[in-house]
Design a protein around this motif. Structure first.
Motif, mmCIF file in Angstrom:
data_model
loop_
_atom_site.group_PDB
_atom_site.id
_atom_site.type_symbol
_atom_site.label_atom_id
_atom_site.label_comp_id
_atom_site.label_asym_id
_atom_site.label_seq_id
_atom_site.Cartn_x
_atom_site.Cartn_y
_atom_site.Cartn_z
ATOM 1 N N GLY A 17 0.847 -1.192 0.000
ATOM 2 C CA GLY A 17 0.000 0.000 0.000
ATOM 3 C C GLY A 17 0.876 1.232 0.000
ATOM 4 O O GLY A 17 1.688 1.410 -0.889
ATOM 5 N N ASP A 18 0.709 2.092 1.017
ATOM 6 C CA ASP A 18 1.583 3.266 1.111
ATOM 7 C C ASP A 18 2.629 3.110 2.214
ATOM 8 O O ASP A 18 3.244 4.066 2.637
ATOM 9 C CB ASP A 18 0.768 4.546 1.309
ATOM 10 N N GLU A 19 2.832 1.854 2.647
ATOM 11 C CA GLU A 19 3.820 1.545 3.692
ATOM 12 C C GLU A 19 5.018 0.847 3.065
ATOM 13 O O GLU A 19 4.878 -0.200 2.424
ATOM 14 C CB GLU A 19 3.208 0.611 4.743
ATOM 15 N N GLY A 20 6.200 1.437 3.243
ATOM 16 C CA GLY A 20 7.420 0.836 2.729
ATOM 17 C C GLY A 20 8.263 0.283 3.862
ATOM 18 O O GLY A 20 8.258 0.816 4.979
ATOM 19 N N LEU A 21 8.977 -0.776 3.581
ATOM 20 C CA LEU A 21 9.893 -1.382 4.547
ATOM 21 C C LEU A 21 11.231 -1.589 3.866
ATOM 22 O O LEU A 21 11.305 -2.169 2.778
ATOM 23 C CB LEU A 21 9.355 -2.728 5.036
ATOM 24 N N LEU A 22 12.298 -1.101 4.497
ATOM 25 C CA LEU A 22 13.667 -1.318 4.042
ATOM 26 C C LEU A 22 14.378 -2.105 5.133
ATOM 27 O O LEU A 22 14.358 -1.710 6.299
ATOM 28 C CB LEU A 22 14.383 0.005 3.807
ATOM 29 N N VAL A 23 14.979 -3.221 4.757
ATOM 30 C CA VAL A 23 15.648 -4.096 5.714
ATOM 31 C C VAL A 23 17.140 -4.145 5.390
ATOM 32 O O VAL A 23 17.517 -4.342 4.230
ATOM 33 C CB VAL A 23 15.050 -5.520 5.671
ATOM 34 N N ALA A 48 5.111 5.247 -1.580
ATOM 35 C CA ALA A 48 5.207 5.104 -0.117
ATOM 36 C C ALA A 48 5.002 6.454 0.563
ATOM 37 O O ALA A 48 5.520 7.472 0.114
ATOM 38 C CB ALA A 48 6.556 4.522 0.276
ATOM 39 N N ARG A 49 4.223 6.437 1.617
ATOM 40 C CA ARG A 49 4.029 7.623 2.445
ATOM 41 C C ARG A 49 4.661 7.442 3.818
ATOM 42 O O ARG A 49 5.069 8.397 4.461
ATOM 43 C CB ARG A 49 2.543 7.914 2.593
ATOM 44 N N HIS A 50 4.710 6.223 4.259
ATOM 45 C CA HIS A 50 5.357 5.881 5.524
ATOM 46 C C HIS A 50 6.416 4.834 5.207
ATOM 47 O O HIS A 50 6.133 3.858 4.511
ATOM 48 C CB HIS A 50 4.356 5.302 6.527
ATOM 49 N N VAL A 51 7.629 5.044 5.721
ATOM 50 C CA VAL A 51 8.714 4.100 5.463
ATOM 51 C C VAL A 51 9.358 3.722 6.787
ATOM 52 O O VAL A 51 9.677 4.588 7.609
ATOM 53 C CB VAL A 51 9.780 4.690 4.507
ATOM 54 N N ARG A 52 9.522 2.435 6.963
ATOM 55 C CA ARG A 52 10.211 1.910 8.144
ATOM 56 C C ARG A 52 11.533 1.311 7.695
ATOM 57 O O ARG A 52 11.581 0.523 6.749
ATOM 58 C CB ARG A 52 9.359 0.838 8.826
ATOM 59 N N VAL A 53 12.620 1.709 8.356
ATOM 60 C CA VAL A 53 13.942 1.147 8.108
ATOM 61 C C VAL A 53 14.280 0.267 9.298
ATOM 62 O O VAL A 53 14.293 0.729 10.438
ATOM 63 C CB VAL A 53 15.013 2.252 7.928
ATOM 64 N N ASP A 54 14.545 -0.992 9.029
ATOM 65 C CA ASP A 54 14.900 -1.961 10.072
ATOM 66 C C ASP A 54 16.349 -2.368 9.845
ATOM 67 O O ASP A 54 16.663 -3.095 8.911
ATOM 68 C CB ASP A 54 13.981 -3.171 9.987
ATOM 69 N N ALA A 55 17.231 -1.868 10.707
ATOM 70 C CA ALA A 55 18.657 -2.145 10.573
ATOM 71 C C ALA A 55 19.171 -3.079 11.670
ATOM 72 O O ALA A 55 20.380 -3.169 11.888
ATOM 73 C CB ALA A 55 19.441 -0.834 10.589
ATOM 74 N N ARG A 79 4.501 14.659 2.027
ATOM 75 C CA ARG A 79 3.357 13.755 1.859
ATOM 76 C C ARG A 79 2.616 13.529 3.167
ATOM 77 O O ARG A 79 1.749 12.662 3.249
ATOM 78 C CB ARG A 79 3.845 12.392 1.355
ATOM 79 N N ARG A 80 3.026 14.260 4.195
ATOM 80 C CA ARG A 80 2.503 14.051 5.547
ATOM 81 C C ARG A 80 2.754 12.625 6.016
ATOM 82 O O ARG A 80 1.941 12.003 6.687
ATOM 83 C CB ARG A 80 1.025 14.406 5.636
#
Length: 99
Positions: A17-23, A48-55, A79-80
């Motif tokens: 959707g508009d949720e991104g995930l970077l691992v 993507a409007r919300h992005v989560r980075v998991d490091a 994009r708020r």
């Protein structure tokens, strides 16, 4: 690709959707910041409007990653949206030793 298999670290991303995930996982080499930037740009272009980075579990990350994350947050603000980061540990010693 001549260096296939030479990287030990993993950088991957997915959009839902508009949720991104970077691992990020494993030992990263000196080109991790441009690779992360490319994944994040791709997520933004895809909507993507919300992005989560998991490091969590990634090592060898340097301060050169911070401006990349800052630029993405600035673009998400328009994009708020929001960028969240978990498990980021900067390894300055690894950067100095690699130089």
């Amino acid at each position: 690709m001549t260096d296939f298999g030479s990287r030990t670290g993993f950088v991957g991303s997915v959009l839902d959707g508009d949720e991104g995930l970077l691992v990020l996982r494993g030992a990263q080499d000196g080109d991790v910041a441009p690779r992360v930037a490319e994944h994040l740009r791709t997520l933004l272009v895809a909507g993507a409007r919300h992005v989560r980075v998991d490091a969590r579990g990634a090592s060898g990350l340097g301060a050169d990653l911070l401006p990349v994350l800052g630029r993405i947050q600035t673009r998400l603000n328009l994009r708020r949206g929001v960028l969240t980061v978990s498990g980021l540990r900067l390894d300055a010693v690894a950067r100095v030793a690699a130089a």
